[in-house]
Design a protein around this motif. Structure first.
Motif: not given
Length: 405
Positions: A212-220, A300-306, A325-330
């Motif tokens: 997964n890759i995370f998206f966020d933002g604001e919209i009107l 480099e394809a390892r990590g975790v996101t919030i 969030g997403t954790a890569y390669n775990v």
């Protein structure tokens, strides 16, 4: 005339001589000799002069000169003057303004200029393209003594990465020379009547194929209350992943979030795009950023996101805090979350597993007696695969209960 004058002088001299002889012999009685008859000179005749030469007559333009003398004549063909052939101009164009990666505000007027080498029958065209090759506007430019220039109002449809392109066109419309400058299109939310803003992914964010890759933002005012997030590959020309979700009804700006799975076989530069409405329509809005997709086998394809809560978010004590969030390669591996207050108090420590695409989530009920900044730390993996990520939020005092009737 000279010959006539000479004849008359000869006659005059001969007559004078005879007269002097007679005078000299006037006293003599001797008989005078018989005078020989005078020679009668022929009367002079006028010699015809050649006609006057008309110097106003121009020579023939055939390039042939002639000359004559005696009984012969000669002619020769004149050497033609060399023809000057102008050197063809090497068609070339560039953009000197705006500068690479310059920020341009949607709805404002932008001036575009540069240098050019061109022929008189050639023309200049300037276009603004989104990162995934949507033509946003196209105008003609005017050559001047310094190069060329044009100006136009930036359309409100797309924010994020874009390209300003100048084309030098031949008389038949073919592109003879082209020049690109990357620019960044930003929103003016104070004047915009409709917009879509992309907070994450950030510029050149890391993604991993198959996760997964995370998206966020604001919209009107989203069209049909729907936001679509997608991944574009092949120099951001081909959409390879897509996910849509519906928001609640609101006439005010709304914060939104979403996930999309990156294709497992995708590797290299790509674009993350969020949009609402149909491209090309008046209500269409879109935002895009470049990202970099790594293969799962790369170190480099390892990590975790919030994904949530977002940075600098504000929450209330005593309420439930939802984290994901997403954790890569775990994949399906252990993930731990801890919340540490600025006074050193540990609010929560929990562990859980991810799903197949690395997604993780948990919920924590915050104590009612905390306040201030809190650091959230998410860790995933073990040994060489261990990675962690942090974010800071603010915890406000718990709301005061409203007394009952």
């Amino acid at each position: 005339m000279f010959r006539i004058f000479r004849h008359r002088l000869a006659v005059f001299s001969l007559g004078s001589l005879v007269l002097l002889l007679l005078i000299g012999c006037g006293g003599s009685e001797e008989a005078l000799p018989t005078l020989a008859p005078l020679v009668v000179l022929p009367s002079p005749t006028a010699t015809s002069l050649p006609p006057t030469l008309d110097i106003s007559t121009r020579p023939p333009e055939s390039g042939v000169a002639s000359a004559g003398g005696g009984n012969g004549s000669a002619s020769a063909e004149a050497t033609p003057k060399p023809t000057i052939t102008p050197t063809p101009v090497n068609p070339l164009i560039n953009i000197s303004d705006p500068n690479p990666n310059q920020l341009l505000t949607l709805g404002s007027e932008v001036e575009v200029r540069g240098l050019v080498q061109m022929e008189s029958d050639q023309s200049i065209q300037v276009a603004l393209w989104s990162s995934n090759s949507r033509l946003l506007t196209e105008v003609a430019a005017v050559p001047n003594e310094f190069g060329w220039q044009t100006s136009f109002v930036l359309p409100p449809y797309v924010s994020g990465a874009a390209t300003m392109r100048a084309n030098l066109l031949g008389a038949d419309g073919s592109i003879l020379s082209s020049y690109d400058v990357p620019v960044w299109l930003t929103l003016n939310k104070e004047t915009a009547t409709r917009y879509l803003e992309l907070f994450r992914p950030t510029i050149n964010a890391k993604a991993v194929g198959g996760f997964n890759i995370f998206f966020d933002g604001e919209i009107l005012l989203p069209v049909n209350r729907t936001v679509t997030i997608s991944i574009w590959a092949d120099d951001c020309q081909t959409r390879v992943a897509r996910q849509s979700f519906v928001l609640g009804a609101s006439n005010r700006p709304v914060y939104w979030q979403g996930f999309v799975v990156v294709p497992q076989e995708l590797v290299g530069p790509a674009c993350a795009v969020a949009s609402t409405g149909e491209p090309g329509t008046e209500n269409w809005r879109e935002a895009s950023v470049p990202i970099n997709v790594l293969a799962q086998t790369e170190l480099e394809a390892r990590g975790v996101t919030i994904g949530n809560p977002p940075p600098d978010d504000e929450v209330f004590a005593g309420q439930e805090l939802f984290l994901y969030g997403t954790a890569y390669n775990v994949s399906e591996g252990p993930v731990s979350v801890s919340i540490l207050m600025e006074n050193g108090r540990v609010v929560s420590q929990t562990s859980f597993s991810t799903d197949y695409w690395g997604y993780w989530e948990t919920a924590v009920t915050l104590p009612i007696d905390i306040e201030g900044l809190a650091e959230i730390t998410v860790a995933a993996g073990e040994g060489d695969t261990f990675n962690e990520s942090t974010t800071i939020i603010r915890v406000n005092p718990a709301p005061t209960p409203t007394p009952g009737p």
